[in-house]
Motif scaffolding. Structure first.
Motif, short mmCIF file in Angstrom:
data_model
loop_
_atom_site.label_atom_id
_atom_site.label_comp_id
_atom_site.label_asym_id
_atom_site.label_seq_id
_atom_site.Cartn_x
_atom_site.Cartn_y
_atom_site.Cartn_z
N ARG A 225 -8.22 -40.81 -15.12
CA ARG A 225 -8.64 -42.21 -15.07
C ARG A 225 -7.86 -43.06 -16.06
N ILE A 226 -7.56 -42.49 -17.22
CA ILE A 226 -6.76 -43.23 -18.21
C ILE A 226 -5.37 -43.52 -17.68
N ASP A 227 -4.83 -42.57 -16.89
CA ASP A 227 -3.50 -42.77 -16.31
C ASP A 227 -3.50 -43.72 -15.13
N GLY A 228 -4.66 -44.25 -14.76
CA GLY A 228 -4.73 -45.24 -13.69
C GLY A 228 -5.10 -44.69 -12.33
N SER A 229 -5.52 -43.41 -12.25
CA SER A 229 -5.90 -42.83 -10.97
C SER A 229 -7.28 -43.31 -10.56
N GLY A 230 -7.43 -43.69 -9.29
CA GLY A 230 -8.72 -44.09 -8.76
C GLY A 230 -9.62 -42.89 -8.53
N GLU A 231 -10.88 -43.18 -8.19
CA GLU A 231 -11.84 -42.10 -8.02
C GLU A 231 -11.50 -41.22 -6.81
N LEU A 232 -11.12 -41.83 -5.70
CA LEU A 232 -10.78 -41.04 -4.52
C LEU A 232 -9.52 -40.20 -4.77
N ARG A 233 -8.52 -40.80 -5.39
CA ARG A 233 -7.29 -40.05 -5.68
C ARG A 233 -7.57 -38.92 -6.66
N THR A 234 -8.40 -39.17 -7.65
CA THR A 234 -8.75 -38.12 -8.61
C THR A 234 -9.48 -36.98 -7.91
N PHE A 235 -10.36 -37.32 -6.98
CA PHE A 235 -11.11 -36.28 -6.28
C PHE A 235 -10.19 -35.41 -5.42
N PHE A 236 -9.33 -36.07 -4.62
CA PHE A 236 -8.51 -35.31 -3.67
C PHE A 236 -7.35 -34.58 -4.33
N THR A 237 -6.80 -35.11 -5.40
CA THR A 237 -5.62 -34.48 -6.01
C THR A 237 -5.95 -33.56 -7.16
N ILE A 238 -7.09 -33.76 -7.83
CA ILE A 238 -7.41 -32.95 -9.01
C ILE A 238 -8.65 -32.09 -8.77
N ALA A 239 -9.75 -32.72 -8.36
CA ALA A 239 -11.02 -31.99 -8.25
C ALA A 239 -11.05 -31.05 -7.05
N LEU A 240 -10.58 -31.53 -5.91
CA LEU A 240 -10.70 -30.72 -4.69
C LEU A 240 -9.96 -29.39 -4.78
N PRO A 241 -8.72 -29.31 -5.30
CA PRO A 241 -8.10 -27.98 -5.46
C PRO A 241 -8.89 -27.05 -6.37
N LEU A 242 -9.52 -27.59 -7.42
CA LEU A 242 -10.33 -26.76 -8.29
C LEU A 242 -11.61 -26.30 -7.62
N LEU A 243 -12.09 -27.07 -6.66
CA LEU A 243 -13.33 -26.74 -5.94
C LEU A 243 -13.10 -25.86 -4.72
N MET A 244 -11.85 -25.46 -4.47
CA MET A 244 -11.55 -24.74 -3.23
C MET A 244 -12.32 -23.43 -3.09
N PRO A 245 -12.44 -22.57 -4.13
CA PRO A 245 -13.22 -21.33 -3.94
C PRO A 245 -14.67 -21.60 -3.57
N GLY A 246 -15.32 -22.57 -4.23
CA GLY A 246 -16.68 -22.91 -3.87
C GLY A 246 -16.78 -23.52 -2.49
N THR A 247 -15.80 -24.33 -2.12
CA THR A 247 -15.78 -24.93 -0.78
C THR A 247 -15.69 -23.86 0.30
N VAL A 248 -14.84 -22.88 0.09
CA VAL A 248 -14.70 -21.79 1.07
C VAL A 248 -15.99 -20.99 1.16
N THR A 249 -16.64 -20.77 0.03
CA THR A 249 -17.90 -20.03 0.04
C THR A 249 -18.96 -20.76 0.85
N VAL A 250 -19.12 -22.06 0.59
CA VAL A 250 -20.10 -22.85 1.35
C VAL A 250 -19.74 -22.89 2.83
N LEU A 251 -18.44 -23.00 3.12
CA LEU A 251 -18.00 -23.04 4.52
C LEU A 251 -18.36 -21.75 5.25
N LEU A 252 -18.13 -20.62 4.61
CA LEU A 252 -18.44 -19.34 5.26
C LEU A 252 -19.94 -19.16 5.44
#
Length: 333
Positions: A225-252
């Motif tokens: 956020r300090i670097d100027g990233s918006g909330e959606l961009r922060t979610f898709f570029t930073i948070a979502l890759p970190l959440l991938m194992p949990g996402t796959v678990t919920v998906l299965l």
């Protein structure tokens, strides 16, 4: 007068204790003998300590694991073996061994073409319910879990209590109220009656909430956020890759629950054209009990085998995301 302590070496090359003036040679000999005896016993009897990376083998645990493995694989082996038999072979041969003649490919062809290929229609219906229902439930769980773990807002604890309460309520207890509500809305006997309830996954939301709170550092989000990233961009570029194992678990979890869902489609859908595989195979099984109905137990077994193949394939394809997620953060640079 200066006293010097000297160390001698025995004939075998083992150093002996230094002799002190005034001490008898026999005492030093006995001490050297006891030292060599203790050293030899320690070398012969000492075993390397067991660590978490090299645990001590447990015979009872190994036996229990073997029983669980047999309990898990035995029905699958029975299904594979009996999918190679025709109707007569199912009744005349041993259940856990093959018949004299294999009809595996013939059974697959008959299963896909029986009753004008209705099995393929049921398979497509199940894929529709899984993609729309389980996929939508995963997306909502990821978004909701990330928001609850990242943002602080009034009523957050109340939401947490509601989610925990929803996890504790079994789905069968909500089936009748859901049917009455959808009946008043005119959505019964339509795909929406299966898709919409499948979008709600309290367990998936709670799992993503806990996983996001542990795997997404707050400092990383603040730096973005300090670097100027918006909330959606922060979610898709930073948070979502970190959440991938949990996402796959919920998906299965959501996929398996929707793929094997039986009770909800049973009370919601009456048109055979919208049956999922679970209801369709049960309809084939029930027609043998009707007057003039044809028994197609060989097609039911073959269809059951074809039903579990997509789930196994998806699990094997998504397994690498679990492996990468378990290793993330284990090594510090």
């Amino acid at each position: 007068m200066t006293t010097s302590l000297t160390s001698t070496t025995s004939g075998s090359g083992t150093p002996t204790a230094p002799r002190t003036p005034g001490t008898a040679p026999e005492a030093h000999t006995r001490a050297d003998s006891r030292t060599r005896t203790r050293t030899g016993t320690a070398k012969r009897g000492k075993r390397p300590p067991h660590t978490p990376l090299d645990p001590r083998p447990s015979v009872p645990l190994t036996l229990v694991t073997g029983l669980v493995l047999v309990y898990t694989l035995l029905p699958l082996a029975w299904l594979v073996v009996n999918a190679t038999k025709d109707q007569n072979g199912l009744l005349d041969s041993f259940g856990l061994w093959f018949a004299d003649e294999s009809h595996f490919w013939d059974n697959i062809g008959r299963t896909l073409s029986y009753d004008d290929g209705v099995f393929v229609r049921w398979l497509l219906n199940t894929l529709l319910y899984v993609v729309a229902g389980a996929g939508g439930a995963t997306i909502l769980a990821v978004l909701g879990g990330y928001a609850l773990a990242t943002y602080d807002f009034p009523g957050r604890r109340a939401v947490f209590a509601v989610v925990l309460g929803a996890v504790a309520v079994p789905g069968t207890a909500l089936a009748v109220p859901t049917f009455l509500m959808f009946s008043n809305m005119g959505l019964t006997n339509t795909p929406w009656a299966v898709i919409i309830p499948s979008l709600i996954s309290p367990f998936g939301l709670y799992l993503m909430w806990v996983f996001a709170a542990e795997s997404v550092p707050t400092e990383l989000l603040e730096a973005a956020r300090i670097d100027g990233s918006g909330e959606l961009r922060t979610f898709f570029t930073i948070a979502l890759p970190l959440l991938m194992p949990g996402t796959v678990t919920v998906l299965l979890f959501s996929m398996v629950a929707t793929w094997n869902n039986y009770f909800l489609p049973l009370i919601m859908i009456k048109d055979p054209d919208w049956y999922p595989l679970t209801l369709g195979l049960n309809a084939w099984n029930a027609q043998a009990q009707t007057a003039g109905g044809e028994a197609v137990f060989d097609l039911i077994i073959t269809g059951s085998l074809l039903t579990i193949v997509p789930i196994v394939a998806v699990f094997l394809l998504l397994q690498r995301y679990w492996q990468s997620g378990l290793a993330a953060g284990s090594v510090k640079e």
